[in-house]
Design a protein around this motif. Structure first.
Motif, PDB file in Angstrom:
ATOM      1  N   HIS A   1       0.838  -1.213   0.000  1.00  0.00           N
ATOM      2  CA  HIS A   1       0.000   0.000   0.000  1.00  0.00           C
ATOM      3  C   HIS A   1       0.873   1.263   0.000  1.00  0.00           C
ATOM      4  O   HIS A   1       0.392   2.344  -0.301  1.00  0.00           O
ATOM      5  CB  HIS A   1      -0.906  -0.031   1.229  1.00  0.00           C
TER       6      HIS A   1
ATOM      7  N   CYS B   1      -8.644   2.297   1.090  1.00  0.00           N
ATOM      8  CA  CYS B   1      -7.298   1.731   1.268  1.00  0.00           C
ATOM      9  C   CYS B   1      -7.288   0.265   1.708  1.00  0.00           C
ATOM     10  O   CYS B   1      -6.309  -0.448   1.499  1.00  0.00           O
ATOM     11  CB  CYS B   1      -6.515   2.550   2.288  1.00  0.00           C
TER      12      CYS B   1
ATOM     13  N   CYS C   1      -2.203   3.613   7.168  1.00  0.00           N
ATOM     14  CA  CYS C   1      -3.205   4.639   7.454  1.00  0.00           C
ATOM     15  C   CYS C   1      -4.395   3.935   8.113  1.00  0.00           C
ATOM     16  O   CYS C   1      -4.452   2.701   8.134  1.00  0.00           O
ATOM     17  CB  CYS C   1      -3.629   5.298   6.142  1.00  0.00           C
TER      18      CYS C   1
ATOM     19  N   HIS D   1       2.037   2.853   2.501  1.00  0.00           N
ATOM     20  CA  HIS D   1       1.948   3.596   3.762  1.00  0.00           C
ATOM     21  C   HIS D   1       0.967   2.877   4.685  1.00  0.00           C
ATOM     22  O   HIS D   1       0.225   1.992   4.235  1.00  0.00           O
ATOM     23  CB  HIS D   1       1.504   5.039   3.547  1.00  0.00           C
TER      24      HIS D   1
HETATM   25 ZN    ZN Z   1      -4.014   4.543   2.730  1.00  0.00          ZN
END
Ligand code: ZN
Length: 336
Positions: free
Chosen positions: A173, A211, A177, A175
């Motif tokens: 991904h 995400c 989050c 990152h």
């Molecule tokens: Zn993300």
């Protein structure tokens, strides 16, 4: 004569290749050794993490793997020890190679752009990245600023013994989050509540899309290319017609031989995830606040509906042009 010419040509190419390689990789041993001195670590230190996008980026069209190889040799950080992590980036982005020390949160970021090397030292300790003022100026204060969110959150999750499959999800991904965290929690929920029996397979219908989808690919091996992840964005107007509270998509469990299966509509509560941290907490710190709850997915994920699937419905859930909420009967009546 011809043979000699051939050899001369071959030697010239070889020399130019060697010179090119030498010029290309000059600098990394000094930079990595210097960074280790700055951080006061020695080769093989289990407190040391190397985090880099080197497997993905290209420098002047060439692979950056030789830099990674040298950094591995100097630091002793390896994939097998869990202290060599990667993050995906587009091929034209600058190479970053960060050395991070767990015990004090100090870091050195080595960057390579088309024509220059750069080394920046900074604190990425949990205290530093929990301060809103750090994030206000980080992009101007450091040349590597655009990658510091990625580096800071991943390094601190590693430092806090975050699960390896969570870090692998972050690698894809690029990152960590709250959205990726939700996908990780949903994956754990699926594995806990819907373990596969022999002959069965998962397909996740990502609808709405956020995400989270990148965690399913890593933790469940549900990838779009293998038809394990079907991605169908919902418009705002469509989302308003879904009858599921906090809709997060569907899990399909299918037995190809029996031609039968089950559909599960899943909900995810972001309110509960947000409640773990104060509203002014920077994003990187909120990720850390969720860490101790990663093995309690039931606090955030719930089953909104379960239904039987025959072959026609199973295909309908996945095919283009079909709305899976309508197929599942989870769509407000009176609307198209
Ligand atoms: Zn993300």
């Amino acid at each position: 004569m011809r043979k000699r010419l051939k050899w001369a040509w071959f030697t010239a190419v070889l020399i130019s290749l060697m010179c090119g390689t030498h010029a290309f990789s000059a600098g990394i041993p000094e930079l990595v050794s210097g960074a280790m001195k700055t951080l006061d670590v020695s080769k093989g230190d289990p407190d040391l993490l190397v985090l880099t996008n080197a497997p993905y980026v290209k420098i002047n069209g060439q692979s950056a793997l030789s830099f990674l190889d040298q950094a591995q040799g100097l630091t002793g950080c390896t994939v097998g020890k869990g202290n060599l992590l990667f993050f995906q980036r587009a091929q034209n982005r600058p190479m970053r190679l960060m050395l991070f020390k767990r015990s004090d949160g100090n870091a050195v970021i080595i960057s390579r752009t088309a024509d220059s090397w750069l080394k920046e030292a900074l604190s990425l300790s949990e205290a530093a990245i929990s301060s809103p003022s750090f994030w206000k100026t980080v992009k101007e204060d450091f040349k590597a600023g655009s990658d510091i969110f990625t580096l800071a959150a991943m390094a601190n999750v590693w430092a806090n013994q975050g699960p390896y499959d969570f870090l692998k999800s972050a690698e894809l991904h690029n990152h960590i989050c709250p959205g990726l965290t939700s996908g990780y929690l949903m994956s754990r929920y699926i594995l806990n509540h819907y373990p596969l029996k022999q002959g069965e397979r998962y397909t996740v219908i990502a609808c709405p899309v956020w995400c989270k989808e990148d965690a399913f690919q890593v933790v469940l091996d549900c990838t779009p290319g293998k038809r394990g992840l079907i991605v169908k964005p919902l418009s705002k107007e469509q989302a308003a017609k879904v009858t599921v509270v906090n809709p997060a998509g569907f899990l399909l469990i299918w037995d190809k031989k029996q031609k039968s299966g089950k559909g599960v509509a899943l909900s995810f509560s972001f309110d509960r995830l947000k409640a773990l941290s104060s509203s002014d907490m920077p994003k990187a710190a909120t990720v850390l606040a969720a860490l101790e709850y990663l093995d309690k997915p039931g606090l955030f994920v719930s089953t909104a509906a379960e239904f039987k699937l025959d072959e026609k419905q199973y295909n309908e859930m996945m095919e283009a042009g079909n709305n899976p909420y309508k197929t599942a009967g989870l769509w407000k009546d009176g609307f198209d």
